[in-house]
Design an enzyme around this catalytic site. Structure first.
Site, short mmCIF file in Angstrom:
data_model
loop_
_atom_site.label_atom_id
_atom_site.label_comp_id
_atom_site.label_asym_id
_atom_site.label_seq_id
_atom_site.Cartn_x
_atom_site.Cartn_y
_atom_site.Cartn_z
N ASN A 117 4.05 -16.37 36.96
CA ASN A 117 5.45 -16.35 37.42
C ASN A 117 5.60 -17.08 38.75
OD1 ASN A 117 6.72 -14.51 35.35
ND2 ASN A 117 4.95 -13.32 36.04
N ASP A 137 5.41 -6.62 24.94
CA ASP A 137 4.42 -7.23 25.80
C ASP A 137 3.09 -7.37 25.08
OD1 ASP A 137 4.01 -7.70 28.99
OD2 ASP A 137 2.16 -7.01 28.02
N HIS A 164 -1.88 -17.13 44.25
CA HIS A 164 -3.01 -16.56 43.51
C HIS A 164 -2.98 -17.04 42.05
CE1 HIS A 164 0.27 -14.18 42.11
NE2 HIS A 164 -0.48 -13.36 41.41
N SER A 179 2.06 -9.45 43.11
CA SER A 179 2.52 -8.07 43.26
C SER A 179 1.38 -7.06 43.28
CB SER A 179 3.44 -7.74 42.09
OG SER A 179 2.72 -7.80 40.87
N GLU A 206 7.94 -20.28 39.45
CA GLU A 206 8.98 -20.19 40.48
C GLU A 206 8.77 -21.28 41.55
OE1 GLU A 206 8.53 -16.08 41.56
OE2 GLU A 206 9.15 -15.42 39.56
N TRP A 261 6.79 -6.51 50.08
CA TRP A 261 7.55 -7.19 49.01
C TRP A 261 8.47 -8.25 49.62
CZ3 TRP A 261 6.57 -7.08 43.96
CH2 TRP A 261 7.48 -7.68 43.10
N ALA A 262 8.34 -9.48 49.15
CA ALA A 262 9.16 -10.57 49.69
C ALA A 262 10.23 -10.97 48.69
CB ALA A 262 8.27 -11.78 49.97
N HIS A 318 4.68 -8.90 34.45
CA HIS A 318 5.04 -8.87 33.03
C HIS A 318 6.49 -8.43 32.85
CE1 HIS A 318 0.76 -8.61 31.14
NE2 HIS A 318 0.70 -9.16 32.34
N ALA A 326 -8.01 -12.08 36.22
CA ALA A 326 -7.46 -12.39 34.89
C ALA A 326 -7.49 -13.90 34.60
CB ALA A 326 -6.06 -11.80 34.74
#
Ligand code: UDP
Length: 497
Positions: free
Chosen positions: A374, A125, A370, A293, A378, A352-353, A22, A393
């Site tokens: 985003n 948000d 997943h 994430s 991307e 983290w990539a 978010h 979700a």
């Protein structure tokens, strides 16, 4: 002149929700507003601000009117160590509960800030339903920032309205989502549990969706060419204004340095290593595997993925978020990592990539995703087809958009919608299913070629839409102009009073 100018300048305050999926797009959106001459303030706690401040400083130093307004996170009150302020740090349900409580406690200080900052508009948000009333008190518009697709918002709307999953004989029976221009079939198990049957979380999410209808409008990180049927449907069924201005990440992070410095870079390993590994691979030969994430998979699922990827024979780069609960997973993965280093078939990135850089690399040819919105945008921006593996979700809805509507995804066969850190309870996707999906996506068959072609076309559209004259570019200008007129008529009204 200075003060006159800044007094007349449109001032918009952004309130992101502290989870990467978010926060990242909202910060990029705020930066785009600033690039279009808006005076921008972003409200964030210290640890969260530290993940994006570098870009804000760089924009400010380039002459844009943008700043972060810091507020302290109530760590001591909720019993958390300093610096744990983001949903992504919730490695257990207990910790997640404490982080969420801390976020709830920020309501009063944020309302006070709104009052002091006196913005002309707030963009907040979707998770902050209470900001509708806060904006009403100040007599300013509140824009609802929805961080996923129009498609998913429409599906939510129709499922909440008609509850087509009620009264089926089982949780695995298919139903058709009503009201959509395409035939979309799902099972109750693919819905979030709070929607499947009402529970304590329902009371949290329903007001969130309801708050959208009481907002001035909704802002989407999406683009017209991607889901035009659902942009139209969203506007008519939800009954409020909306603007799609994405993909914002591509637009706000054009150069490699910006792409590399986005998100939780403090967790990234040595750059040369993953880059050298990718550089050594043929074009479009590597599958990038990421669950976003938040998701931390359990050992039984990790084992199936490892074997599935290895058995597929294709190159892969896999981001694994460390799971502190399970020691056996760590030793299994360490052995696996050593074996992959030797065969040079696979590369593991821990935690983290630098996702934008990996997706843009010519060696990358597809992604296992997943279905976080985003990551989808991307990947599309890089013209990549996908293996869809939704976890929680609205991700199961996004999967339908990719596989059934856009036809740029192969489903791996995920069946159950569960919170990202809940136990697998033995429900895993088996290695054979993974191999099958990888072979379809990365193989040389007709299906792969066609998906690749469609994904590239959408990638081109994603690039065009954010350039001058493109839909997303125009939408952003329209929205800013509308907010400027509102400000003007409000100040004329005040003068007349
Ligand atoms: N991300 C990243 N590196 C990672 C994991 C995630 O840069 O190792 C970024 C990713 O590029 C995206 C965001 O974090 O911008 C994740 O959002 P998404 O909607 O894909 O999924 P979520 O994390 O919300 O499940």
């Amino acid at each position: 002149m200075e003060s006159q100018q800044s007094h007349n300048q449109l001032h918009v305050t952004f309130l992101p929700y502290p989870t990467p999926g978010h926060m990242i797009p909202m910060i990029d959106t705020a930066r785009l507003f600033a690039k279009h001459g808006v005076n921008v303030t972003i409200i964030a706690t210290h640890a969260n601000a530290s993940t994006f401040q570098k870009s804000i400083d760089s924009d400010f130093n380039s002459g844009y009117s943008i700043k972060t307004q810091l507020i302290p996170f109530p760590s001591a009150q909720v019993g958390l160590p300093d610096g744990v302020e983001n949903i992504k740090d919730g490695t257990s349900l207990e910790m997640l509960g404490k982080i969420s409580s801390g976020i709830l406690m920020l309501q009063d200080p944020i309302e006070n800030l709104f009052h002091d900052l006196r913005p002309d508009c707030i963009v907040t948000d979707q998770m902050y339903a209470w900001t509708v009333e806060a904006a009403a008190k100040l007599g300013i518009p509140r824009i609802h920032y929805y961080s996923s697709s129009y498609f998913s918002n429409c599906v939510f709307h129709f499922i909440m309205k008609y509850r087509p999953h009620n009264n089926l004989v089982s949780d695995t029976q298919k139903f058709t989502v009503p009201g959509l221009p395409h035939t979309i079939e799902m099972t109750p198990l693919q819905l979030p549990d709070w929607l499947r049957t009402k529970n304590s979380v329902t009371a949290y999410f329903e007001p969130m969706f309801e708050s959208e209808k009481r907002s001035y409008g909704t802002l989407y990180n999406s683009f017209h060419e991607l889901e035009s049927d659902y942009v139209k449907l969203g506007k008519t069924t939800l009954g409020i204004k909306s603007w799609c201005v994405g993909p914002v990440s591509a637009r706000a992070n054009k150069d490699d340095e910006k792409k590399a410095s986005r998100g939780h870079v403090e967790e990234i390993g040595k750059e040369e290593e993953w880059l050298n590994w990718l550089n050594s691979k043929q074009n479009e030969s590597v599958l990038y595997v990421s669950f976003g994430s938040l998701t931390r998979l359990e050992n039984d699922q990790i084992v199936e993925i490892a074997h599935g990827l290895e058995n597929s024979g294709h190159n892969f780069i896999w981001v694994v978020r460390k799971n502190e609960r399970d020691e056996s997973e760590n030793s299994f993965l360490q052995d696996f990592e050593a074996r992959m280093k030797e065969s040079k078939k696979g590369y593991i990135i821990w935690n983290w990539a630098p996702q934008l850089l990996i997706l843009d690399h010519p060696a990358t040819g597809g992604i296992v995703t997943h279905c976080g919105w985003n990551s989808i945008l991307e990947s599309l921006n890089s013209g990549l087809p996908m293996i869809t593996w939704p976890i929680f979700a609205e991700q199961f809805y996004n999967e339908k958009l990719l596989v059934d509507v856009l036809k740029i995804g192969v489903g791996v066969g995920a069946k159950v919608n569960k919170l990202w850190n809940s136990p697998s309870e033995g429900i895993v996707v088996k290695r054979g299913e993974i191999v099958k999906a990888v072979e379809i996506l990365m193989g040389s068959g007709q299906e792969s070629k066609e998906m690749r072609m469609r994904a590239k076309k959408l990638g081109d559209a994603a690039k065009r839409t954010i350039e001058e004259g493109g839909h997303s570019h125009n939408n952003l200008i329209l929205l800013i102009d509308e907010l400027k007129s509102l400000k003007k008529s409000k100040s004329l009204g005040e003068k007349a009073d």
